[in-house]
Scaffold this motif. Structure first.
Motif, PDB file in Angstrom:
ATOM      1  N   GLY A   1       0.849  -1.185   0.000  1.00 25.74           N
ATOM      2  CA  GLY A   1       0.000   0.000   0.000  1.00 25.74           C
ATOM      3  C   GLY A   1       0.884   1.234   0.000  1.00 25.74           C
ATOM      4  O   GLY A   1       1.866   1.300   0.742  1.00 25.74           O
ATOM      5  N   TYR A   2       0.536   2.211  -0.842  1.00 15.02           N
ATOM      6  CA  TYR A   2       1.409   3.373  -0.978  1.00 15.02           C
ATOM      7  C   TYR A   2       0.617   4.665  -1.038  1.00 15.02           C
ATOM      8  O   TYR A   2      -0.286   4.811  -1.863  1.00 15.02           O
TER       9      TYR A   2
ATOM     10  N   THR B   1      13.261  -8.324  -4.393  1.00 11.91           N
ATOM     11  CA  THR B   1      14.584  -8.628  -4.945  1.00 11.91           C
ATOM     12  C   THR B   1      15.077  -9.989  -4.448  1.00 11.91           C
ATOM     13  O   THR B   1      15.491 -10.836  -5.237  1.00 11.91           O
ATOM     14  N   VAL B   2      15.018 -10.188  -3.158  1.00 10.80           N
ATOM     15  CA  VAL B   2      15.523 -11.426  -2.553  1.00 10.80           C
ATOM     16  C   VAL B   2      14.726 -12.648  -3.007  1.00 10.80           C
ATOM     17  O   VAL B   2      15.290 -13.703  -3.296  1.00 10.80           O
ATOM     18  N   HIS B   3      13.410 -12.502  -3.073  1.00 12.39           N
ATOM     19  CA  HIS B   3      12.537 -13.648  -3.368  1.00 12.39           C
ATOM     20  C   HIS B   3      12.142 -13.730  -4.841  1.00 12.39           C
ATOM     21  O   HIS B   3      11.357 -14.603  -5.216  1.00 12.39           O
ATOM     22  N   HIS B   4      12.622 -12.801  -5.668  1.00 10.57           N
ATOM     23  CA  HIS B   4      12.239 -12.756  -7.085  1.00 10.57           C
ATOM     24  C   HIS B   4      10.716 -12.747  -7.220  1.00 10.57           C
ATOM     25  O   HIS B   4      10.140 -13.446  -8.056  1.00 10.57           O
ATOM     26  N   ALA B   5      10.090 -11.937  -6.394  1.00  6.91           N
ATOM     27  CA  ALA B   5       8.622 -11.869  -6.340  1.00  6.91           C
ATOM     28  C   ALA B   5       8.094 -10.770  -7.254  1.00  6.91           C
ATOM     29  O   ALA B   5       8.791  -9.809  -7.569  1.00  6.91           O
ATOM     30  N   THR B   6       6.840 -10.926  -7.655  1.00  7.29           N
ATOM     31  CA  THR B   6       6.163  -9.842  -8.359  1.00  7.29           C
ATOM     32  C   THR B   6       5.713  -8.830  -7.312  1.00  7.29           C
ATOM     33  O   THR B   6       5.411  -9.180  -6.169  1.00  7.29           O
ATOM     34  N   LEU B   7       5.679  -7.581  -7.697  1.00 14.45           N
ATOM     35  CA  LEU B   7       5.326  -6.517  -6.766  1.00 14.45           C
ATOM     36  C   LEU B   7       4.233  -5.649  -7.363  1.00 14.45           C
ATOM     37  O   LEU B   7       4.371  -5.140  -8.473  1.00 14.45           O
ATOM     38  N   THR B   8       3.163  -5.495  -6.611  1.00 16.92           N
ATOM     39  CA  THR B   8       2.058  -4.622  -7.006  1.00 16.92           C
ATOM     40  C   THR B   8       1.959  -3.506  -5.982  1.00 16.92           C
ATOM     41  O   THR B   8       1.880  -3.766  -4.780  1.00 16.92           O
ATOM     42  N   VAL B   9       1.993  -2.271  -6.459  1.00 14.98           N
ATOM     43  CA  VAL B   9       1.873  -1.099  -5.592  1.00 14.98           C
ATOM     44  C   VAL B   9       0.463  -0.554  -5.761  1.00 14.98           C
ATOM     45  O   VAL B   9       0.030  -0.283  -6.877  1.00 14.98           O
TER      46      VAL B   9
ATOM     47  N   THR C   1       3.559   7.118  -9.535  1.00 17.99           N
ATOM     48  CA  THR C   1       4.692   7.479 -10.390  1.00 17.99           C
ATOM     49  C   THR C   1       5.973   7.502  -9.567  1.00 17.99           C
ATOM     50  O   THR C   1       7.009   6.961  -9.977  1.00 17.99           O
ATOM     51  N   THR C   2       5.903   8.090  -8.384  1.00 18.31           N
ATOM     52  CA  THR C   2       7.055   8.120  -7.480  1.00 18.31           C
ATOM     53  C   THR C   2       7.493   6.707  -7.105  1.00 18.31           C
ATOM     54  O   THR C   2       8.689   6.387  -7.149  1.00 18.31           O
ATOM     55  N   ALA C   3       6.546   5.860  -6.746  1.00 24.87           N
ATOM     56  CA  ALA C   3       6.859   4.479  -6.362  1.00 24.87           C
ATOM     57  C   ALA C   3       7.481   3.713  -7.526  1.00 24.87           C
ATOM     58  O   ALA C   3       8.469   2.989  -7.351  1.00 24.87           O
ATOM     59  N   ALA C   4       6.920   3.869  -8.721  1.00 21.86           N
ATOM     60  CA  ALA C   4       7.444   3.167  -9.895  1.00 21.86           C
ATOM     61  C   ALA C   4       8.857   3.645 -10.236  1.00 21.86           C
ATOM     62  O   ALA C   4       9.720   2.840 -10.606  1.00 21.86           O
ATOM     63  N   GLU C   5       9.111   4.941 -10.101  1.00 25.98           N
ATOM     64  CA  GLU C   5      10.452   5.474 -10.362  1.00 25.98           C
ATOM     65  C   GLU C   5      11.459   4.929  -9.353  1.00 25.98           C
ATOM     66  O   GLU C   5      12.587   4.585  -9.712  1.00 25.98           O
TER      67      GLU C   5
ATOM     68  N   VAL D   1       7.261  -2.942 -11.415  1.00 25.96           N
ATOM     69  CA  VAL D   1       6.097  -3.045 -10.536  1.00 25.96           C
ATOM     70  C   VAL D   1       4.824  -2.862 -11.344  1.00 25.96           C
ATOM     71  O   VAL D   1       4.815  -2.201 -12.377  1.00 25.96           O
ATOM     72  N   ARG D   2       3.776  -3.461 -10.860  1.00 26.22           N
ATOM     73  CA  ARG D   2       2.435  -3.204 -11.369  1.00 26.22           C
ATOM     74  C   ARG D   2       1.858  -2.167 -10.415  1.00 26.22           C
ATOM     75  O   ARG D   2       1.976  -2.310  -9.204  1.00 26.22           O
ATOM     76  N   ALA D   3       1.272  -1.122 -10.942  1.00 25.80           N
ATOM     77  CA  ALA D   3       0.695  -0.064 -10.113  1.00 25.80           C
ATOM     78  C   ALA D   3      -0.794   0.039 -10.406  1.00 25.80           C
ATOM     79  O   ALA D   3      -1.215  -0.072 -11.560  1.00 25.80           O
ATOM     80  N   GLU D   4      -1.566   0.244  -9.342  1.00 24.57           N
ATOM     81  CA  GLU D   4      -3.010   0.396  -9.554  1.00 24.57           C
ATOM     82  C   GLU D   4      -3.613   1.307  -8.503  1.00 24.57           C
ATOM     83  O   GLU D   4      -3.109   1.420  -7.386  1.00 24.57           O
ATOM     84  N   ILE D   5      -4.693   1.948  -8.924  1.00 19.93           N
ATOM     85  CA  ILE D   5      -5.472   2.806  -8.037  1.00 19.93           C
ATOM     86  C   ILE D   5      -6.786   2.102  -7.769  1.00 19.93           C
ATOM     87  O   ILE D   5      -7.423   1.599  -8.691  1.00 19.93           O
TER      88      ILE D   5
END
Length: 149
Positions: free
Chosen positions: A8-9, A27-35, A68-72, A81-85
């Motif tokens: 959550g961001y 990074t450590v777990h090679h996981a997908t990240l959704t913000v 945008t800040t989080a993705a940068e 990252v996948r970003a969604e509102i």
């Protein structure tokens, strides 16, 4: 261990700490990240004509800036990252986002924009943790209490 992480961001100090932790874990777990940013656009007081749409527009613009800040930040670390509102009540929407993405982990900041109000009604992190079906990591921003800022 963690393959799908949702964070959550809201660009608060707590959210920035949560994003940093989520990026480290991804990074450590090679996981997908959704913000996920949540647009809580309903006025806090009785609305006048047009106020709801104006609040929604302002909220949406803020969410776009935050994401945008989080993705940068993620891009600087070489992480996509996948970003969604999402629109609605933050704790509920974050728990729903974690379920929708089949997340193994939901990462949230200890303090967001709720400030002292969160002390009385419960923080978003506390509420989301009660309703989410995965592990929850609550990041501390290193500052004082939420109301002390």
């Amino acid at each position: 261990m963690f393959q799908r992480i949702v964070v959550g961001y809201d660009d608060s100090p707590g959210a920035k700490a949560a994003l940093t932790m989520a990026l480290d874990l991804a990074t450590v777990h090679h996981a997908t990240l959704t913000v996920v940013a949540v647009e809580e656009y309903l006025p806090h007081y009785g609305p006048v004509v047009g106020e709801i749409e104006q609040e929604r527009s302002i909220g949406e613009q803020a969410c776009h800036r935050w994401l945008t800040t989080a993705a940068e930040t993620a891009e600087q670390r070489g992480i996509a990252v996948r970003a969604e509102i999402r629109a609605g009540q933050a704790a509920r929407e974050l728990a729903t986002a974690a379920a929708d993405h089949h997340a193994d982990l939901l990462v949230l900041g200890r303090s967001g924009h709720s400030g002292i109000w969160g002390r009385f009604i419960g923080s978003t992190a506390e509420k989301a943790a009660r309703h989410v079906g995965c592990s929850v990591l609550v990041a501390h921003d290193g500052g004082g209490e939420a109301g002390d800022r």
